[in-house]
Design a protein around this motif. Structure first.
Motif, PDB file in Angstrom:
ATOM      1  N   MET A 103       0.829  -1.195   0.000  1.00 19.93           N
ATOM      2  CA  MET A 103       0.000   0.000   0.000  1.00 19.93           C
ATOM      3  C   MET A 103       0.868   1.251   0.000  1.00 19.93           C
ATOM      4  O   MET A 103       1.596   1.538   0.948  1.00 19.93           O
ATOM      5  N   GLY A 104       0.873   1.942  -1.083  1.00 22.21           N
ATOM      6  CA  GLY A 104       1.646   3.169  -1.180  1.00 22.21           C
ATOM      7  C   GLY A 104       3.130   2.944  -1.052  1.00 22.21           C
ATOM      8  O   GLY A 104       3.803   3.620  -0.289  1.00 22.21           O
ATOM      9  N   GLN A 105       3.607   1.972  -1.784  1.00 25.45           N
ATOM     10  CA  GLN A 105       5.031   1.671  -1.678  1.00 25.45           C
ATOM     11  C   GLN A 105       5.868   2.720  -2.404  1.00 25.45           C
ATOM     12  O   GLN A 105       5.704   2.941  -3.596  1.00 25.45           O
ATOM     13  N   ALA A 106       6.750   3.311  -1.666  1.00 28.59           N
ATOM     14  CA  ALA A 106       7.670   4.261  -2.277  1.00 28.59           C
ATOM     15  C   ALA A 106       9.000   3.575  -2.549  1.00 28.59           C
ATOM     16  O   ALA A 106       9.679   3.149  -1.628  1.00 28.59           O
ATOM     17  N   SER A 107       9.303   3.446  -3.800  1.00 23.11           N
ATOM     18  CA  SER A 107      10.553   2.774  -4.136  1.00 23.11           C
ATOM     19  C   SER A 107      11.723   3.751  -4.012  1.00 23.11           C
ATOM     20  O   SER A 107      12.029   4.485  -4.941  1.00 23.11           O
ATOM     21  N   LYS A 108      12.295   3.724  -2.877  1.00 28.39           N
ATOM     22  CA  LYS A 108      13.378   4.675  -2.612  1.00 28.39           C
ATOM     23  C   LYS A 108      14.660   4.309  -3.367  1.00 28.39           C
ATOM     24  O   LYS A 108      15.493   5.141  -3.624  1.00 28.39           O
ATOM     25  N   ASN A 109      14.761   3.030  -3.678  1.00 30.84           N
ATOM     26  CA  ASN A 109      15.995   2.589  -4.320  1.00 30.84           C
ATOM     27  C   ASN A 109      16.002   2.828  -5.829  1.00 30.84           C
ATOM     28  O   ASN A 109      17.023   2.691  -6.479  1.00 30.84           O
ATOM     29  N   SER A 110      14.857   3.169  -6.360  1.00 30.59           N
ATOM     30  CA  SER A 110      14.789   3.332  -7.806  1.00 30.59           C
ATOM     31  C   SER A 110      15.500   4.598  -8.267  1.00 30.59           C
ATOM     32  O   SER A 110      15.901   4.721  -9.401  1.00 30.59           O
ATOM     33  N   ARG A 111      15.634   5.523  -7.338  1.00 29.52           N
ATOM     34  CA  ARG A 111      16.254   6.788  -7.738  1.00 29.52           C
ATOM     35  C   ARG A 111      17.474   7.064  -6.877  1.00 29.52           C
ATOM     36  O   ARG A 111      17.351   7.418  -5.709  1.00 29.52           O
ATOM     37  N   THR A 112      18.614   6.910  -7.453  1.00 33.72           N
ATOM     38  CA  THR A 112      19.830   7.189  -6.708  1.00 33.72           C
ATOM     39  C   THR A 112      20.191   8.665  -6.856  1.00 33.72           C
ATOM     40  O   THR A 112      19.893   9.291  -7.866  1.00 33.72           O
ATOM     41  N   ALA A 113      20.805   9.179  -5.859  1.00 38.35           N
ATOM     42  CA  ALA A 113      21.200  10.583  -5.893  1.00 38.35           C
ATOM     43  C   ALA A 113      22.258  10.804  -6.968  1.00 38.35           C
ATOM     44  O   ALA A 113      23.257  10.098  -7.019  1.00 38.35           O
ATOM     45  N   SER A 114      22.004  11.752  -7.791  1.00 37.50           N
ATOM     46  CA  SER A 114      22.955  12.019  -8.879  1.00 37.50           C
ATOM     47  C   SER A 114      24.223  12.661  -8.330  1.00 37.50           C
ATOM     48  O   SER A 114      24.167  13.601  -7.545  1.00 37.50           O
ATOM     49  N   ALA A 115      25.323  12.128  -8.752  1.00 38.17           N
ATOM     50  CA  ALA A 115      26.604  12.606  -8.228  1.00 38.17           C
ATOM     51  C   ALA A 115      26.948  13.982  -8.777  1.00 38.17           C
ATOM     52  O   ALA A 115      27.589  14.776  -8.122  1.00 38.17           O
ATOM     53  N   THR A 116      26.490  14.242  -9.967  1.00 35.77           N
ATOM     54  CA  THR A 116      26.813  15.526 -10.577  1.00 35.77           C
ATOM     55  C   THR A 116      25.580  16.404 -10.665  1.00 35.77           C
ATOM     56  O   THR A 116      24.584  16.029 -11.261  1.00 35.77           O
ATOM     57  N   GLN A 117      25.702  17.547 -10.067  1.00 39.62           N
ATOM     58  CA  GLN A 117      24.633  18.514 -10.196  1.00 39.62           C
ATOM     59  C   GLN A 117      24.845  19.328 -11.457  1.00 39.62           C
ATOM     60  O   GLN A 117      25.965  19.517 -11.906  1.00 39.62           O
ATOM     61  N   ARG A 118      23.789  19.794 -12.006  1.00 41.38           N
ATOM     62  CA  ARG A 118      23.919  20.560 -13.245  1.00 41.38           C
ATOM     63  C   ARG A 118      23.694  22.038 -12.967  1.00 41.38           C
ATOM     64  O   ARG A 118      22.726  22.435 -12.324  1.00 41.38           O
ATOM     65  N   PHE A 119      24.619  22.821 -13.471  1.00 38.40           N
ATOM     66  CA  PHE A 119      24.496  24.262 -13.338  1.00 38.40           C
ATOM     67  C   PHE A 119      24.645  24.893 -14.713  1.00 38.40           C
ATOM     68  O   PHE A 119      25.350  24.364 -15.568  1.00 38.40           O
ATOM     69  N   MET A 120      24.019  26.003 -14.863  1.00 40.27           N
ATOM     70  CA  MET A 120      24.106  26.692 -16.138  1.00 40.27           C
ATOM     71  C   MET A 120      24.886  27.989 -15.989  1.00 40.27           C
ATOM     72  O   MET A 120      24.703  28.743 -15.037  1.00 40.27           O
TER      73      MET A 120
END
Ligand SMILES: [Zn+2]
Length: 56
Positions: A1-18
């Motif tokens: 019930m309302g499973q949040a897959s925390k492992n599906s999204r890993t923190a991106s090592a590189t942030q993007r800046f413009m």
């Protein structure tokens, strides 16, 4: 019930800046006199700043 897959999204090592020129800022790691330095460089105008946030 309302499973949040925390492992599906890993923190991106590189942030993007413009850069203000519209180019993409990329992080570079430099080794200088035994120390690790992180530099941010614009891919387009080759501007370098110590922090990516300085490009704003
Ligand atoms: Zn730029």
């Amino acid at each position: 019930m309302g499973q949040a897959s925390k492992n599906s999204r890993t923190a991106s090592a590189t942030q993007r800046f413009m850069c203000s020129c519209g180019g993409e800022v990329k992080m570079k790691t430099l080794f200088e006199s035994g120390k690790v330095k992180n530099m941010a460089e614009c891919d387009k105008c080759k501007r370098t700043e110590r922090r990516p946030s300085d490009f704003r």
